[in-house]
Design a protein around this motif. Structure first.
Motif, mmCIF file in Angstrom:
data_model
loop_
_atom_site.group_PDB
_atom_site.id
_atom_site.type_symbol
_atom_site.label_atom_id
_atom_site.label_comp_id
_atom_site.label_asym_id
_atom_site.label_seq_id
_atom_site.Cartn_x
_atom_site.Cartn_y
_atom_site.Cartn_z
ATOM 1 N N SER A 242 -38.053 8.199 15.542
ATOM 2 C CA SER A 242 -36.688 8.334 16.057
ATOM 3 C C SER A 242 -36.209 7.012 16.639
ATOM 4 O O SER A 242 -36.978 6.259 17.244
ATOM 5 C CB SER A 242 -36.619 9.420 17.138
ATOM 6 N N SER A 243 -34.921 6.744 16.462
ATOM 7 C CA SER A 243 -34.285 5.570 17.046
ATOM 8 C C SER A 243 -33.102 6.038 17.869
ATOM 9 O O SER A 243 -32.202 6.711 17.351
ATOM 10 C CB SER A 243 -33.810 4.614 15.941
ATOM 11 N N ASP A 244 -33.095 5.707 19.148
ATOM 12 C CA ASP A 244 -32.097 6.217 20.079
ATOM 13 C C ASP A 244 -31.202 5.079 20.560
ATOM 14 O O ASP A 244 -31.644 4.201 21.303
ATOM 15 C CB ASP A 244 -32.805 6.860 21.274
ATOM 16 N N THR A 262 -25.045 8.021 18.595
ATOM 17 C CA THR A 262 -25.657 8.484 17.358
ATOM 18 C C THR A 262 -26.797 7.554 16.986
ATOM 19 O O THR A 262 -26.625 6.336 16.957
ATOM 20 C CB THR A 262 -24.635 8.524 16.213
ATOM 21 N N GLY A 263 -27.958 8.129 16.730
ATOM 22 C CA GLY A 263 -29.110 7.339 16.312
ATOM 23 C C GLY A 263 -29.622 7.835 14.979
ATOM 24 O O GLY A 263 -28.954 8.603 14.273
ATOM 25 N N GLU A 264 -30.810 7.406 14.645
ATOM 26 C CA GLU A 264 -31.424 7.815 13.396
ATOM 27 C C GLU A 264 -32.812 8.360 13.656
ATOM 28 O O GLU A 264 -33.474 7.989 14.622
ATOM 29 C CB GLU A 264 -31.544 6.622 12.434
ATOM 30 N N SER A 266 -36.298 9.339 11.067
ATOM 31 C CA SER A 266 -36.784 9.226 9.699
ATOM 32 C C SER A 266 -38.084 9.986 9.531
ATOM 33 O O SER A 266 -38.964 9.947 10.402
ATOM 34 C CB SER A 266 -37.006 7.756 9.324
ATOM 35 N N THR A 279 -33.911 9.988 5.958
ATOM 36 C CA THR A 279 -33.373 9.478 7.215
ATOM 37 C C THR A 279 -32.070 10.202 7.521
ATOM 38 O O THR A 279 -31.218 10.379 6.635
ATOM 39 C CB THR A 279 -33.121 7.963 7.148
ATOM 40 N N GLY A 280 -31.916 10.663 8.745
ATOM 41 C CA GLY A 280 -30.708 11.369 9.159
ATOM 42 C C GLY A 280 -30.235 10.887 10.514
ATOM 43 O O GLY A 280 -30.906 10.100 11.199
ATOM 44 N N GLU A 281 -29.049 11.353 10.895
ATOM 45 C CA GLU A 281 -28.471 10.979 12.178
ATOM 46 C C GLU A 281 -28.914 11.951 13.259
ATOM 47 O O GLU A 281 -29.171 13.120 13.004
ATOM 48 C CB GLU A 281 -26.944 10.955 12.102
ATOM 49 N N THR A 282 -28.991 11.433 14.476
ATOM 50 C CA THR A 282 -29.308 12.271 15.621
ATOM 51 C C THR A 282 -28.368 11.956 16.759
ATOM 52 O O THR A 282 -28.042 10.783 17.005
ATOM 53 C CB THR A 282 -30.763 12.067 16.081
ATOM 54 N N THR A 283 -27.913 12.989 17.454
ATOM 55 C CA THR A 283 -27.063 12.815 18.628
ATOM 56 C C THR A 283 -27.863 12.883 19.914
ATOM 57 O O THR A 283 -27.323 12.687 20.993
ATOM 58 C CB THR A 283 -25.981 13.908 18.667
#
Length: 544
Positions: A242-244, A262-264, A266, A279-283
């Motif tokens: 995760s990337s925050d 919004t982060g990513e 994978s 890879t998707g987006e994360t809030t």
């Protein structure tokens, strides 16, 4: 004490919170014989005297490969000692070194050994974490310190203290210490993943790599200099990174932005960390769980499945608008709903929903979300308004319900996965006062220093015994005849309370003023402020 242990990048040396025990290996028949002899002697004495019935203990095998020491008398440090030098830490950096077992890879996978991390921070004066003249330690592993950190991972035999290998994580991963995480592997795997998060020589950083369990060698090293990309979950098949963007490192401090970002994140195959499958987006508001087939993502009451083979995504399961948590337990997906959804029992609890891996709802039941869930065989145990309930894992049918003894003290907290032989027992940690408060009849004192733990039979829910432990304790380990509760004070585990599993009576309570206590597999150890560790053993031995 070492077995010619050197840093893992040297060829001669290549040969961690729920990890091994003194009595656990078939290759040690003498220890097994001694344990058997001790039980036979005790049983013979009871039978001969004829005053009480012989105690009854479970014969079930440990579920996680951890067989706890049966310390029937207050233990003493009359076994091995490890020093910082045994894992390559210089003497001037060893003070307040925190040693911790990393239980994700159990002793059953390591031939009885355990993985242990050792972390700390050398102060500007070279004395290590804490002030030079201070005899107390925070035992925080150096996390939060901007000084050069010490971070080691070692494979250790907890019976005799032999160090098989050790590796300098700070040097090998080019990242800091503070949080070390060893991730699970399957029975056949000889490698696993390890990650770190903390301050290093160049600031805050996170990293992860593949660890050879036999040699300690690290490969496939990935480092995030600003600490934003972090390994957040891993199984034998998959890894989630995760990337925050809300997370940043500036001027030796960690910051979180107040505005939503919004982060990513994978998904990687565990055996290929170079290219993500998806890879998707994360809030930052979602919950994720790895499955045998890939990944499930819960966000806004809907669940999305990611196919780990292709990266394709699709809607998964029913609409659960107030879902807040998502956990995968074997072939069961467990989702927690807040109390806004009506429950099958008609009470005001939250709701637990169980689904199959293909998204079919199997059952739902009311439960208290803050009281723990324990899976024991085919039984899922949790607290709800009527009491502690066991439901069938497949159907949700209630198998038994054990009501509280005194409802004035609320609902019990079900201990979640203590290490060792937990398969035949459920530990319901109540808020009922124990000790002097209970004896005096003062059952309205919720401030009592001691609480009552109910030992329930996992098959029937019948109360087998009641034990009294300090109020803020956790059931940490279950041996064959002995249970252990640990109590933390100011972040340091300072007390261990031992009780008999047949009738709950207290065997002993060990308090330390400055040491950190803990279990390495089934062995109790004490971590001293000078950075050394000693194993604690029962002073009474069976002779002959």
């Amino acid at each position: 004490m070492t077995d010619d242990a050197r840093p893992s990048d040297q060829p001669l040396a290549r040969a961690r919170r729920r990890g091994a025990a003194v009595w656990h290996r078939a290759s040690r028949p003498r220890r097994l014989a001694l344990a058997t002899a001790a039980v036979l002697v005790a049983a013979a004495l009871v039978t001969t005297v004829g005053l009480v019935e012989a105690p009854r203990y479970s014969s079930a095998a440990a579920l996680d490969g951890v067989v706890g020491d049966d310390l029937r008398h207050e233990p003493v440090p009359e076994s091995w000692t490890l020093t910082p030098a045994d894992v390559g830490v210089p003497a001037d950096q060893g003070r307040c070194l925190l040693w911790q077992a990393e239980p994700a890879v159990g002793p059953d996978r390591l031939g009885g050994d355990v993985l242990v991390s050792a972390g700390g921070a050398a102060g500007d004066d070279g004395t290590g974490t804490g002030d030079a003249g201070d005899t107390d330690c925070r035992f925080d592993g150096g996390f939060g310190s901007t000084a050069q950190t010490v971070s080691r991972l070692a494979r250790v035999d907890p019976v005799d203290g032999t160090v098989r290998w050790w590796v300098d994580l700070g040097a090998e991963l080019d990242a800091g210490s503070g949080f070390v995480q060893v991730w699970p592997t399957d029975d056949a795997g000889d490698t696993t993943l390890v990650s770190t998060l903390g301050f290093g020589g160049d600031g805050f950083a996170s990293s992860y790599a593949r660890l050879d369990l036999g040699t300690g060698e690290l490969t496939d090293v990935t480092t995030s200099p600003n600490g934003r990309a972090r390994l957040t979950d891993a199984t034998a098949s998959w890894a989630l990174v995760s990337s925050d963007p809300q997370f940043s490192y500036q001027d030796s401090r960690v910051y979180y932005d107040s505005e939503p970002g919004t982060g990513e994140f994978s998904l990687y195959a565990a055996d290929d960390l170079d290219a993500p499958v998806w890879t998707g987006e994360t809030t930052g508001s979602q919950d994720e769980a790895l499955t045998p087939d890939g990944l499930l993502v819960l966000d806004g009451g809907t669940i999305t499945a990611v196919d780990g083979r292709t990266g394709d995504t699709h809607a998964w399961g029913p609409d659960l608008p107030t879902a807040t948590t998502l956990v995968v337990d074997g072939d069961l997906v467990v989702v927690g709903l807040d109390p806004a959804i009506p429950t099958s029992t008609g009470d005001t609890d939250g709701t637990v929903v169980a689904l199959s891996l293909d998204g079919r709802e199997l059952w739902r039941h009311g439960f208290r979300q803050d009281r723990g869930v324990q899976t024991t065989g085919d039984c899922v145990v949790f607290s709800t308004t009527p009491g502690v309930v066991c439901v069938d894992r497949r159907t949700g049918a209630e198998l038994w319900t054990t009501p509280p003894r005194d409802r004035r003290h609320g609902l019990a907290r079900v201990t979640t996965d203590p290490a060792g032989d937990r398969g035949s027992l459920v530990f319901a940690q109540t808020f009922e006062p124990g000790g002097a408060a209970a004896v005096s009849g003062d059952l309205t004192s919720d401030e009592a220093a001691e609480r009552t733990v109910r030992l329930l039979d996992a098959a029937s829910g019948h109360e087998l015994a009641r034990a009294v432990v300090p109020g803020e304790s956790q059931i940490a380990l279950v041996g064959r005849t002995t249970g252990y509760a640990t109590t933390a004070s100011s972040g340091r585990t300072s007390t261990v309370t031992a009780f008999d599993l047949s009738d709950g009576h207290r065997l002993w309570q060990l308090d330390t003023e400055r040491d950190q206590l803990g279990f390495w597999g089934g062995a109790l150890v004490t971590n001293h402020p000078d950075g050394s560790v000693q194993r604690l053993v029962d002073p009474v031995r069976v002779v002959g």
